[in-house]
Design a protein around this motif. Sequence first.
Motif, mmCIF file in Angstrom:
data_model
loop_
_atom_site.group_PDB
_atom_site.id
_atom_site.type_symbol
_atom_site.label_atom_id
_atom_site.label_comp_id
_atom_site.label_asym_id
_atom_site.label_seq_id
_atom_site.Cartn_x
_atom_site.Cartn_y
_atom_site.Cartn_z
ATOM 1 N N MET A 6 0.574 -1.204 -0.101
ATOM 2 C CA MET A 6 0.195 -0.575 0.163
ATOM 3 C C MET A 6 0.834 1.110 -0.083
ATOM 4 S SD MET A 6 -3.483 -0.938 2.379
ATOM 5 C CE MET A 6 -3.531 0.793 2.323
ATOM 6 N N LEU A 7 1.815 1.120 0.719
ATOM 7 C CA LEU A 7 2.942 2.771 0.901
ATOM 8 C C LEU A 7 3.388 2.595 -0.729
ATOM 9 C CD1 LEU A 7 4.505 2.162 4.112
ATOM 10 C CD2 LEU A 7 2.569 3.752 3.523
ATOM 11 N N TRP A 8 3.882 1.399 -1.367
ATOM 12 C CA TRP A 8 4.766 1.643 -2.267
ATOM 13 C C TRP A 8 3.906 1.759 -4.002
ATOM 14 C CZ3 TRP A 8 9.454 0.804 -1.939
ATOM 15 C CH2 TRP A 8 10.660 0.661 -2.180
ATOM 16 N N GLY A 9 2.914 1.829 -3.528
ATOM 17 C CA GLY A 9 1.448 2.354 -4.450
ATOM 18 C C GLY A 9 1.361 3.898 -4.970
ATOM 19 N N TRP A 10 2.290 4.179 -3.771
ATOM 20 C CA TRP A 10 1.797 5.890 -4.222
ATOM 21 C C TRP A 10 3.908 6.201 -4.118
ATOM 22 C CZ3 TRP A 10 -1.904 8.361 -3.257
ATOM 23 C CH2 TRP A 10 -2.910 7.517 -2.921
ATOM 24 N N LEU A 11 4.767 5.139 -4.827
ATOM 25 C CA LEU A 11 5.960 5.681 -5.219
ATOM 26 C C LEU A 11 6.297 6.527 -7.111
ATOM 27 C CD1 LEU A 11 8.509 5.130 -5.816
ATOM 28 C CD2 LEU A 11 8.391 3.002 -6.966
ATOM 29 N N PRO A 12 6.509 7.603 -7.333
ATOM 30 C CA PRO A 12 6.001 8.279 -8.267
ATOM 31 C C PRO A 12 6.359 7.332 -9.426
ATOM 32 C CG PRO A 12 7.439 10.146 -6.747
ATOM 33 C CD PRO A 12 7.685 8.432 -5.996
ATOM 34 N N CYS A 13 5.408 7.605 -10.342
ATOM 35 C CA CYS A 13 5.524 6.482 -12.113
ATOM 36 C C CYS A 13 4.378 7.430 -12.984
ATOM 37 C CB CYS A 13 4.750 5.053 -11.298
ATOM 38 S SG CYS A 13 4.792 4.346 -12.231
ATOM 39 N N GLY A 14 5.297 7.711 -13.886
ATOM 40 C CA GLY A 14 4.642 7.797 -15.060
ATOM 41 C C GLY A 14 3.302 7.061 -15.525
ATOM 42 N N LEU A 15 4.003 5.663 -14.946
ATOM 43 C CA LEU A 15 2.920 4.740 -16.121
ATOM 44 C C LEU A 15 2.017 4.715 -14.905
ATOM 45 C CD1 LEU A 15 2.046 2.441 -17.659
ATOM 46 C CD2 LEU A 15 2.943 0.900 -15.848
ATOM 47 N N VAL A 16 1.389 4.956 -13.626
ATOM 48 C CA VAL A 16 0.308 5.040 -12.652
ATOM 49 C C VAL A 16 -0.070 6.645 -13.006
ATOM 50 C CG1 VAL A 16 -0.437 5.332 -10.413
ATOM 51 C CG2 VAL A 16 1.067 3.590 -11.011
ATOM 52 N N TYR A 17 0.867 7.482 -13.349
ATOM 53 C CA TYR A 17 -0.069 8.743 -13.070
ATOM 54 C C TYR A 17 -0.465 9.129 -15.105
ATOM 55 C CZ TYR A 17 3.068 10.296 -9.516
ATOM 56 O OH TYR A 17 3.940 10.556 -8.161
ATOM 57 N N SER A 18 -0.580 8.597 -15.654
ATOM 58 C CA SER A 18 -0.993 8.449 -16.723
ATOM 59 C C SER A 18 -2.601 7.227 -16.707
ATOM 60 C CB SER A 18 -0.175 7.917 -18.044
ATOM 61 O OG SER A 18 1.029 8.476 -18.179
ATOM 62 N N THR A 19 -2.364 6.663 -16.047
ATOM 63 C CA THR A 19 -3.683 5.703 -16.039
ATOM 64 C C THR A 19 -4.714 6.765 -15.014
ATOM 65 O OG1 THR A 19 -2.424 4.061 -16.204
ATOM 66 C CG2 THR A 19 -5.170 3.503 -15.476
ATOM 67 N N LEU A 20 -3.790 7.074 -13.638
ATOM 68 C CA LEU A 20 -4.898 8.251 -13.574
ATOM 69 C C LEU A 20 -5.721 9.576 -14.114
ATOM 70 C CD1 LEU A 20 -2.429 9.504 -9.881
ATOM 71 C CD2 LEU A 20 -4.845 7.732 -10.063
ATOM 72 N N VAL A 21 -5.250 10.082 -15.243
ATOM 73 C CA VAL A 21 -5.510 11.113 -15.855
ATOM 74 C C VAL A 21 -6.679 9.881 -16.180
ATOM 75 C CG1 VAL A 21 -6.168 12.339 -17.925
ATOM 76 C CG2 VAL A 21 -3.366 12.485 -16.428
ATOM 77 N N LEU A 22 -6.671 8.847 -16.846
ATOM 78 C CA LEU A 22 -8.144 8.558 -17.632
ATOM 79 C C LEU A 22 -9.046 8.104 -16.775
ATOM 80 C CD1 LEU A 22 -8.972 6.580 -19.731
ATOM 81 C CD2 LEU A 22 -7.884 4.860 -19.065
ATOM 82 N N SER A 23 -8.493 7.782 -14.916
ATOM 83 C CA SER A 23 -9.647 7.486 -13.593
ATOM 84 C C SER A 23 -10.031 9.198 -14.084
ATOM 85 C CB SER A 23 -8.504 7.162 -12.719
ATOM 86 O OG SER A 23 -9.753 7.261 -11.081
ATOM 87 N N ALA A 24 -9.610 9.998 -13.745
ATOM 88 C CA ALA A 24 -9.878 11.365 -13.859
ATOM 89 C C ALA A 24 -11.027 11.625 -14.532
ATOM 90 C CB ALA A 24 -9.184 12.750 -14.205
ATOM 91 N N SER A 25 -11.037 11.104 -15.885
ATOM 92 C CA SER A 25 -12.016 11.655 -17.149
ATOM 93 C C SER A 25 -13.495 10.726 -16.817
ATOM 94 C CB SER A 25 -11.347 11.435 -18.018
ATOM 95 O OG SER A 25 -11.274 9.421 -18.497
ATOM 96 N N GLN A 26 -13.339 9.603 -15.506
ATOM 97 C CA GLN A 26 -15.114 9.061 -15.560
ATOM 98 C C GLN A 26 -15.849 9.869 -14.362
ATOM 99 O OE1 GLN A 26 -15.017 5.778 -16.752
ATOM 100 N NE2 GLN A 26 -12.876 7.369 -17.022
ATOM 101 N N ALA A 27 -15.262 11.246 -13.899
ATOM 102 C CA ALA A 27 -16.198 11.841 -13.150
ATOM 103 C C ALA A 27 -17.073 11.171 -12.119
ATOM 104 C CB ALA A 27 -16.320 12.889 -13.916
ATOM 105 N N HIS A 28 -16.378 10.569 -11.838
ATOM 106 C CA HIS A 28 -17.168 9.154 -11.053
ATOM 107 C C HIS A 28 -16.294 8.866 -9.842
ATOM 108 C CE1 HIS A 28 -19.558 6.946 -7.968
ATOM 109 N NE2 HIS A 28 -20.812 7.741 -8.557
#
Length: 221
Positions: A141-163
Amino acid sequence: MILQTDFVAAFITGLLGATHCIAMCGGIACILGSRANNSSNKLLVSIGFNLGRILSYSIAGAIVAGSIQAISQVHQSFYMLVALQWFAAIMLILLGIHLTRWWSILTPVEQLGKGLWSKVQPKASKMLALQHPAASLPLGMLWGWLPCGLVYSTLVLSASQAHWLNGAGVMFSFGLGTFSVMLLAVLLGQQLTKLMTNRVLQVCSGLSVLSLGIYQVVTLL
């Protein structure tokens, strides 16, 4: 239909981005695997660590999508959501280029998470020192917050869900995509790491993600 497509896209991104996952988390996976004194413990450690990562990804997805949900409810901005979908597609294209190692275009993006990671990393180091298999879940769970371009790119897709729930679902799907390779990373250690650093495999995975991003753009036209 768009929502289902985004779930699939997130899963495929996680799966195809395996070479990046190994580069970012392969070291700790090898350490965890080497500490397990038998096959059963090694499997438990691997599952716990990776479930922890996926849980953190899902929480992050819920946070960013929930934030956009709150903003969109106030401003009722349809165009903002469309812009986010376009941004997510473009981020996939940039991620594909990044994964090929031809151009580390997302390295500056990864720097954005260093402030948070500087606070999380000491706790992760303490957790890593614990030998019990049960410690692998909170460590993941802690390691999941490691800075990662792969994760950040997918987070943008996640944000676009708006829910918040759909955002969490997108990141959960992404995490499942990474799960199989990272599970093997703990079990196989350096053997898998050497395979994942193969240049041909890196280029192929990058081009595959790039193609996925182009497909996302086409669906938005």
